[in-house]
Design a protein around this motif. Structure first.
Motif, PDB file in Angstrom:
ATOM      1  N   VAL A  18       0.845  -1.197   0.000  1.00 53.98           N
ATOM      2  CA  VAL A  18       0.000   0.000   0.000  1.00 53.98           C
ATOM      3  C   VAL A  18       0.879   1.246   0.000  1.00 53.98           C
ATOM      4  CG1 VAL A  18      -1.746   1.297   1.290  1.00 53.98           C
ATOM      5  CG2 VAL A  18      -1.905  -1.192   1.133  1.00 53.98           C
ATOM      6  N   GLN A  19       1.933   1.238   0.809  1.00 56.25           N
ATOM      7  CA  GLN A  19       2.853   2.374   0.843  1.00 56.25           C
ATOM      8  C   GLN A  19       3.461   2.621  -0.534  1.00 56.25           C
ATOM      9  OE1 GLN A  19       5.824   1.875   3.874  1.00 56.25           O
ATOM     10  NE2 GLN A  19       4.317   1.517   5.474  1.00 56.25           N
ATOM     11  N   LEU A  20       3.905   1.557  -1.195  1.00 52.91           N
ATOM     12  CA  LEU A  20       4.522   1.693  -2.510  1.00 52.91           C
ATOM     13  C   LEU A  20       3.525   2.216  -3.544  1.00 52.91           C
ATOM     14  CD1 LEU A  20       6.746  -1.513  -2.626  1.00 52.91           C
ATOM     15  CD2 LEU A  20       7.492   0.857  -2.349  1.00 52.91           C
ATOM     16  N   ARG A  21       2.279   1.749  -3.483  1.00 52.48           N
ATOM     17  CA  ARG A  21       1.252   2.255  -4.403  1.00 52.48           C
ATOM     18  C   ARG A  21       1.014   3.739  -4.200  1.00 52.48           C
ATOM     19  NH1 ARG A  21      -1.917  -2.439  -3.324  1.00 52.48           N
ATOM     20  NH2 ARG A  21      -3.274  -1.190  -1.992  1.00 52.48           N
ATOM     21  N   ARG A  22       0.976   4.157  -2.938  1.00 54.88           N
ATOM     22  CA  ARG A  22       0.759   5.576  -2.644  1.00 54.88           C
ATOM     23  C   ARG A  22       1.914   6.427  -3.140  1.00 54.88           C
ATOM     24  NH1 ARG A  22      -0.274   6.866   3.176  1.00 54.88           N
ATOM     25  NH2 ARG A  22      -1.112   8.781   2.332  1.00 54.88           N
ATOM     26  N   VAL A  23       3.154   5.982  -2.918  1.00 53.46           N
ATOM     27  CA  VAL A  23       4.325   6.727  -3.379  1.00 53.46           C
ATOM     28  C   VAL A  23       4.302   6.841  -4.898  1.00 53.46           C
ATOM     29  CG1 VAL A  23       6.851   6.660  -3.593  1.00 53.46           C
ATOM     30  CG2 VAL A  23       5.775   6.195  -1.385  1.00 53.46           C
ATOM     31  N   LYS A  24       4.026   5.732  -5.564  1.00 49.74           N
ATOM     32  CA  LYS A  24       3.985   5.735  -7.030  1.00 49.74           C
ATOM     33  C   LYS A  24       2.908   6.694  -7.538  1.00 49.74           C
ATOM     34  CE  LYS A  24       3.505   2.676 -10.971  1.00 49.74           C
ATOM     35  NZ  LYS A  24       3.188   1.348 -11.456  1.00 49.74           N
ATOM     36  N   ARG A  25       1.743   6.670  -6.902  1.00 50.12           N
ATOM     37  CA  ARG A  25       0.645   7.541  -7.310  1.00 50.12           C
ATOM     38  C   ARG A  25       1.025   9.017  -7.157  1.00 50.12           C
ATOM     39  NH1 ARG A  25      -3.863   6.233  -3.776  1.00 50.12           N
ATOM     40  NH2 ARG A  25      -3.347   4.136  -4.437  1.00 50.12           N
ATOM     41  N   VAL A  26       1.688   9.363  -6.062  1.00 53.35           N
ATOM     42  CA  VAL A  26       2.097  10.754  -5.842  1.00 53.35           C
ATOM     43  C   VAL A  26       3.160  11.163  -6.863  1.00 53.35           C
ATOM     44  CG1 VAL A  26       3.242  12.340  -4.244  1.00 53.35           C
ATOM     45  CG2 VAL A  26       1.495  10.781  -3.402  1.00 53.35           C
ATOM     46  N   ILE A  27       4.132  10.304  -7.103  1.00 53.24           N
ATOM     47  CA  ILE A  27       5.184  10.623  -8.076  1.00 53.24           C
ATOM     48  C   ILE A  27       4.578  10.847  -9.457  1.00 53.24           C
ATOM     49  CG2 ILE A  27       7.176   9.671  -9.333  1.00 53.24           C
ATOM     50  CD1 ILE A  27       8.050   8.386  -6.672  1.00 53.24           C
ATOM     51  N   GLU A  28       3.649  10.002  -9.853  1.00 53.60           N
ATOM     52  CA  GLU A  28       3.062  10.110 -11.192  1.00 53.60           C
ATOM     53  C   GLU A  28       2.106  11.287 -11.334  1.00 53.60           C
ATOM     54  OE1 GLU A  28       1.227   6.306 -11.767  1.00 53.60           O
ATOM     55  OE2 GLU A  28       3.113   5.345 -12.314  1.00 53.60           O
ATOM     56  N   ASN A  29       1.319  11.582 -10.286  1.00 50.23           N
ATOM     57  CA  ASN A  29       0.234  12.542 -10.417  1.00 50.23           C
ATOM     58  C   ASN A  29       0.480  13.910  -9.801  1.00 50.23           C
ATOM     59  OD1 ASN A  29      -1.322  10.553 -11.709  1.00 50.23           O
ATOM     60  ND2 ASN A  29      -1.995   9.758  -9.752  1.00 50.23           N
ATOM     61  N   GLU A  30       1.359  14.017  -8.839  1.00 51.51           N
ATOM     62  CA  GLU A  30       1.490  15.276  -8.107  1.00 51.51           C
ATOM     63  C   GLU A  30       2.784  16.031  -8.378  1.00 51.51           C
ATOM     64  OE1 GLU A  30      -1.141  16.321  -6.745  1.00 51.51           O
ATOM     65  OE2 GLU A  30      -2.240  14.427  -6.771  1.00 51.51           O
TER      66      GLU A  30
END
Length: 80
Positions: A18-30
């Motif tokens: 879950v942590q890795l998914r959140r980090v990836k999502r922030v890197i890609e979208n924010e």
């Protein structure tokens, strides 16, 4: 205060996936494209700040500021 259940929450610490998914999502979208590229080069491709600066044709301090902004944004979005 009531606990809010979300995407795999398990107490005080989220599972690694879950942590890795959140980090990836922030890197890609924010992050901006420049922040994303700098962050990826520094942490994942293991380039040094002088190497990144030379490749981009900018001063080392510019790379440092870009990296710091990216890290702050990551931290801000990943807070619980």
């Amino acid at each position: 205060m009531k606990n809010i259940v979300f995407d795999g929450y398990q107490g005080l610490r989220l599972p690694r996936e879950v942590q890795l998914r959140r980090v990836k999502r922030v890197i890609e979208n924010e992050l901006s494209p420049l922040q994303r590229e700098t962050l990826m080069a520094y942490y994942f491709q293991r380039e040094t700040i002088p190497q990144i600066a030379l490749r981009r044709g900018v001063n080392k301090s510019t790379v440092c500021r870009t990296l710091q902004r990216a890290e702050r944004k990551l931290q801000q979005y990943l807070k619980y």
